[in-house]
Design a protein around this motif. Structure first.
Motif, short mmCIF file in Angstrom:
data_model
loop_
_atom_site.label_atom_id
_atom_site.label_comp_id
_atom_site.label_asym_id
_atom_site.label_seq_id
_atom_site.Cartn_x
_atom_site.Cartn_y
_atom_site.Cartn_z
N ALA A 91 0.83 -1.21 0.00
CA ALA A 91 0.00 0.00 0.00
C ALA A 91 0.87 1.26 0.00
N ALA A 92 1.96 1.24 0.77
CA ALA A 92 2.88 2.39 0.82
C ALA A 92 3.48 2.66 -0.56
N LEU A 93 3.88 1.58 -1.25
CA LEU A 93 4.46 1.74 -2.58
C LEU A 93 3.43 2.28 -3.57
N ILE A 94 2.20 1.77 -3.50
CA ILE A 94 1.14 2.25 -4.38
C ILE A 94 0.86 3.73 -4.11
N TYR A 95 0.82 4.11 -2.81
CA TYR A 95 0.56 5.53 -2.48
C TYR A 95 1.67 6.42 -3.02
N LEU A 96 2.91 6.01 -2.84
CA LEU A 96 4.03 6.81 -3.34
C LEU A 96 3.94 6.99 -4.86
N ASP A 97 3.55 5.94 -5.53
CA ASP A 97 3.45 6.00 -7.00
C ASP A 97 2.32 6.93 -7.42
N ARG A 98 1.15 6.83 -6.78
CA ARG A 98 -0.01 7.63 -7.17
C ARG A 98 0.15 9.11 -6.79
N ILE A 156 2.78 13.16 3.12
CA ILE A 156 1.68 12.23 3.34
C ILE A 156 0.36 12.97 3.49
N ASN A 157 -0.62 12.59 2.67
CA ASN A 157 -1.99 13.07 2.84
C ASN A 157 -2.77 11.96 3.53
N PRO A 158 -3.06 12.10 4.84
CA PRO A 158 -3.70 11.00 5.58
C PRO A 158 -5.03 10.55 4.99
N SER A 159 -5.80 11.49 4.44
CA SER A 159 -7.10 11.12 3.86
C SER A 159 -6.92 10.17 2.69
N ASP A 160 -5.94 10.47 1.82
CA ASP A 160 -5.69 9.61 0.66
C ASP A 160 -5.18 8.23 1.08
N VAL A 161 -4.32 8.22 2.11
CA VAL A 161 -3.77 6.94 2.57
C VAL A 161 -4.86 6.08 3.19
N VAL A 162 -5.73 6.67 4.02
CA VAL A 162 -6.81 5.92 4.66
C VAL A 162 -7.76 5.35 3.61
N GLU A 163 -8.01 6.12 2.57
CA GLU A 163 -8.88 5.64 1.49
C GLU A 163 -8.25 4.47 0.75
N LEU A 164 -6.93 4.50 0.62
CA LEU A 164 -6.23 3.42 -0.07
C LEU A 164 -6.10 2.18 0.81
N ASP A 165 -5.65 2.39 2.07
CA ASP A 165 -5.47 1.28 2.99
C ASP A 165 -5.67 1.80 4.42
N ALA A 166 -6.75 1.39 5.04
CA ALA A 166 -7.11 1.90 6.36
C ALA A 166 -6.07 1.55 7.41
N GLU A 167 -5.49 0.37 7.32
CA GLU A 167 -4.52 -0.06 8.32
C GLU A 167 -3.25 0.80 8.26
N LEU A 168 -2.78 1.07 7.05
CA LEU A 168 -1.60 1.92 6.91
C LEU A 168 -1.91 3.34 7.37
N GLY A 169 -3.10 3.84 7.04
CA GLY A 169 -3.50 5.16 7.50
C GLY A 169 -3.56 5.25 9.00
N VAL A 206 11.38 10.68 7.08
CA VAL A 206 10.58 11.64 7.84
C VAL A 206 9.25 11.83 7.11
N LEU A 207 8.16 11.40 7.74
CA LEU A 207 6.83 11.54 7.14
C LEU A 207 6.27 12.92 7.45
N LYS A 208 5.98 13.70 6.42
CA LYS A 208 5.45 15.05 6.58
C LYS A 208 3.95 15.05 6.27
N LEU A 209 3.14 15.29 7.27
CA LEU A 209 1.69 15.24 7.09
C LEU A 209 1.15 16.57 6.58
N THR A 210 0.18 16.48 5.66
CA THR A 210 -0.45 17.70 5.14
C THR A 210 -1.50 18.23 6.11
N HIS A 211 -2.15 17.33 6.84
CA HIS A 211 -3.21 17.73 7.77
C HIS A 211 -3.54 16.54 8.66
#
Length: 681
Positions: free
Chosen positions: A9-16, A46-59, A99-104
């Motif tokens: 999921a992390a790899l897919i998020y980075l790609d998208r 990192i956009n937490p909303s996008d990550v949660v939508e992709l994979d809730a556990e990773l979010g 270092v994970l930088k969160l947008t919100h």
């Protein structure tokens, strides 16, 4: 399997999200560099909303276990580097510092850290969002971002390579990253640091308070009790110097508890965002109706506002000149962008300091950044040693920087020491303050200095006691000039407006004030006047919030009049010995006064009528400072009549129209080369 799924999921998020391409570009910079690295640092947005939508556990991992989430991305990035051969010198996964930088953060109460409420959870090591105003900051110092250790036993396989890499994690102290008691996991020998591979980063410590805490500096409180505590923000690397004293920010970070000489709640900042103030959408129905009824005149609306303002402190019709100036100064406290030339500083001469103090104290509470300077603290920034054990120089804001974009009410001018008054004069003239930092005292090789813009208006008063008034009558030879020998002349000149508020002045009849005081003593909470019922404090708050954000532009006619008056006034107040008595900032004050009256009138255009009010106010102030000139303005020129009804308002308009004609004649006579056009022309 769960860990593998999260890595996918992390790899897919980075790609998208485009993060993978940025990561590859960052790797190229390391690969092309000729320098040897032990630690490779990567920031991943990192956009937490996008990550949660992709994979809730990773979010959920990112939001609630960010250190473990960073390890997931670390593993993904290591595999990507090895698979694509992005960095040749990389050997182990531990060399990668993610270092994970969160947008919100999700807009839910559980993600907000409010230091006004208990209990405080600073042990969960997860992200929170907090909002506050910067009240102190340190100079930028260094910290250990990463280090390489080797086993001291040369026979041990781990005496070489990059197996022991330590990097800074949120909440860790310097000793957690670098110290001399680490042991080898294989042979239990001590580890030694390979100093040539130590990576240093920038660090800055900022102290923040919630905006609710400003109530403690406003000199006014209701029966409701409240508590506030400052909290410490650690800014590292790219976040250094991103926060300024006096500004308000939203901070996303991980709370920790740092034990120093006093236990402090600290936040490792992950991202910061400047808070733009909310813009008011309108005014009350009462004032909207009043504006409509007075639309035929450019002067009636502001006259009525001044007349009824603060009617629970002074009776309507008294102190109108002062109240008009206060309202004009308040509307210049722009939330959008506080320009230095917008400031309207006011110095009041009075023999009733208690009443004036109450009036000014009430007025500063109508704007978000109205600060009453506490006598026990400092007006301007001071220097101290940081309390978090770093030894860095910490610059404390002081009342003036806390009042950024607002009003700093410093009380009785005579209560301040001579050196503070000299400092105030310098700030009024330059609109900045410089703090000098001695290097030796704070462990630095060189001395430093930091300059801060002072973006607030100053209000103050001083008591014209009976002895001063007697001396004024004996000493003064210039008509209209006030004797201010107790205050340095240069300081008086530095204030834009000097206002006389004595009971003997035509604008302030004594009897109504006495009657008002007696009635309030009998019924403290009673509304004594109709104006108090029709126009509430909340109405004035809404009016000021709306008016101060209006964009105003000068009409051509107004611009010519203001320049003409300035040139003419400068000409008649210039002599061969002392030069011009008008300061270089006089034109800025005239512009600011004109804009203020236009804003208070809820107009977007500065008209000639606004310039007239500005000229009369400024000329009244100059007369008090230097005496009257050929453009002789009466002390009560702006309020020549008691505003009892519509008839008196009409008479005032006629009087001001005559003053406007006199102003044109004055400019035509003493301002050569200035052409004043009539409305028809």
């Amino acid at each position: 399997m769960s860990n593998l799924k999260m890595k996918e999921a992390a790899l897919i998020y980075l790609d998208r999200s485009g993060g993978l391409q940025k990561f590859i570009d960052d790797c190229k910079s390391y690969h092309d560099s000729k320098q040897s690295y032990a630690v490779f640092r990567f920031n991943i947005l990192i956009n937490p909303s996008d990550v949660v939508e992709l994979d809730a556990e990773l979010g959920n991992y990112i939001l609630h276990q960010p250190l473990k989430a960073a390890q997931v991305f670390q593993s993904v990035c290591f595999i990507a580097i090895k698979t694509l051969s992005l960095i040749g010198q990389l050997q182990t996964e531990t060399q990668i510092n993610i270092v994970l930088k969160l947008t919100h953060l999700p807009p839910l109460p559980s993600y907000v850290l409010d230091l006004c409420k208990f209990p405080l959870d600073y042990t969960s090591q997860r992200f929170y969002m907090m909002q506050g105003i910067v009240i102190a900051l340190t100079t930028v110092t260094k910290y250990t971002q990463g280090a390489r250790f080797l086993c001291s036993n040369e026979a041990c396989p781990l005496s070489e390579g990059f197996q022991y890499i330590r990097v800074h994690v949120p909440g860790a102290t310097e000793s957690a990253t670098v110290r001399n008691d680490f042991l080898c996991n294989l042979c239990a020998s001590s580890l030694q640091e390979d100093r040539k591979f130590r990576v240093l980063g920038d660090k800055q410590i900022v102290e923040v308070v919630t905006s609710k805490a400003l109530r403690a500096f406003q000199g006014y409180s209701n029966s409701q009790t409240f508590r506030f505590q400052s909290f410490t923000i650690f800014l590292r690397d790219e976040l250094v110097n991103k926060m300024n004293v006096g500004n308000e920010y939203k901070i996303i970070g991980i709370p920790t508890c740092v034990k120093t000489s006093q236990t402090a709640i600290c936040i490792e900042a992950n991202s910061i965002t400047f808070c733009s103030p909310k813009v008011s959408s309108g005014i009350s129905d009462n004032f909207r109706c009043l504006l409509s009824l007075t639309s035929s005149s450019c002067w009636k609306f502001t006259a009525i506002l001044a007349n009824i303002f603060a009617s629970h402190i002074v009776p309507p019709g008294t102190y109108n000149l002062l109240k008009l100036c206060l309202l004009m100064s308040l509307v210049q406290t722009s939330d959008r962008k506080k320009e230095l030339e917008d400031c309207l500083d006011i110095l009041i001469i009075t023999c009733d300091t208690l009443l004036v103090d109450r009036l000014l104290n009430f007025s500063i509470n109508l704007v978000p950044r109205g600060i009453r300077h506490p006598v026990s603290s400092e007006i301007f920034p001071t220097l101290s040693r940081n309390k978090c054990g770093t030894g860095a120089a910490s610059i404390q804001a002081g009342s003036a920087l806390l009042a950024k974009g607002g009003i700093c009410f410093i009380g009785d001018l005579s209560s301040h020491k001579k050196d503070k008054l000299e400092q105030l004069q310098t700030v009024l003239e330059s609109r900045s303050i410089t703090v000098y930092i001695p290097g030796k005292k704070f462990g630095e090789d060189m001395d430093q200095q930091m300059t801060f813009p002072v973006q607030c208006s100053f209000w103050s008063f001083f008591d014209m006691d009976p002895s001063s008034r007697r001396n004024a009558q004996k000493i003064n030879t210039l008509i209209g000039q006030m004797e201010c020998s107790s205050i340095p002349a240069n300081l008086v000149e530095a204030f834009g407006l000097l206002i006389n508020c004595n009971e003997s002045s035509p604008c302030n009849p004594f009897l109504p004030t006495v009657q008002h005081t007696l009635k309030k003593a009998i019924d403290p909470k009673g509304l004594l006047y109709v104006a108090s019922k029709q126009s509430t404090t909340e109405d004035f708050e809404k009016l000021l919030a709306f008016a101060k954000n209006l964009n105003v532009e000068f009409s051509l006619e107004a611009e010519k009049i203001i320049h003409g008056y300035y040139l003419a006034s400068r000409r008649i107040r210039t002599d061969s010995i002392c030069g011009s008595k008008l300061s270089s900032s006089a034109l800025k004050y005239l512009v600011s006064l004109s804009e203020a009256h236009a804003r208070l009138s809820l107009r977007n255009n500065v008209l000639k009528e606004d310039v007239l009010i500005a000229a009369l106010l400024f000329e009244t102030s100059l007369t008090l400072k230097y005496g009257a000139t050929v453009f002789c303005v009466a002390p009560n020129a702006l309020f020549p009549f008691e505003l009892c009804n519509e008839e008196y308002l009409e008479q005032r308009d006629v009087y001001l129209t005559q003053c406007q004609q006199q102003l044109h004649q004055f400019i035509g006579t003493f301002g050569p080369g200035t052409i004043i056009l009539s409305s028809d022309e």
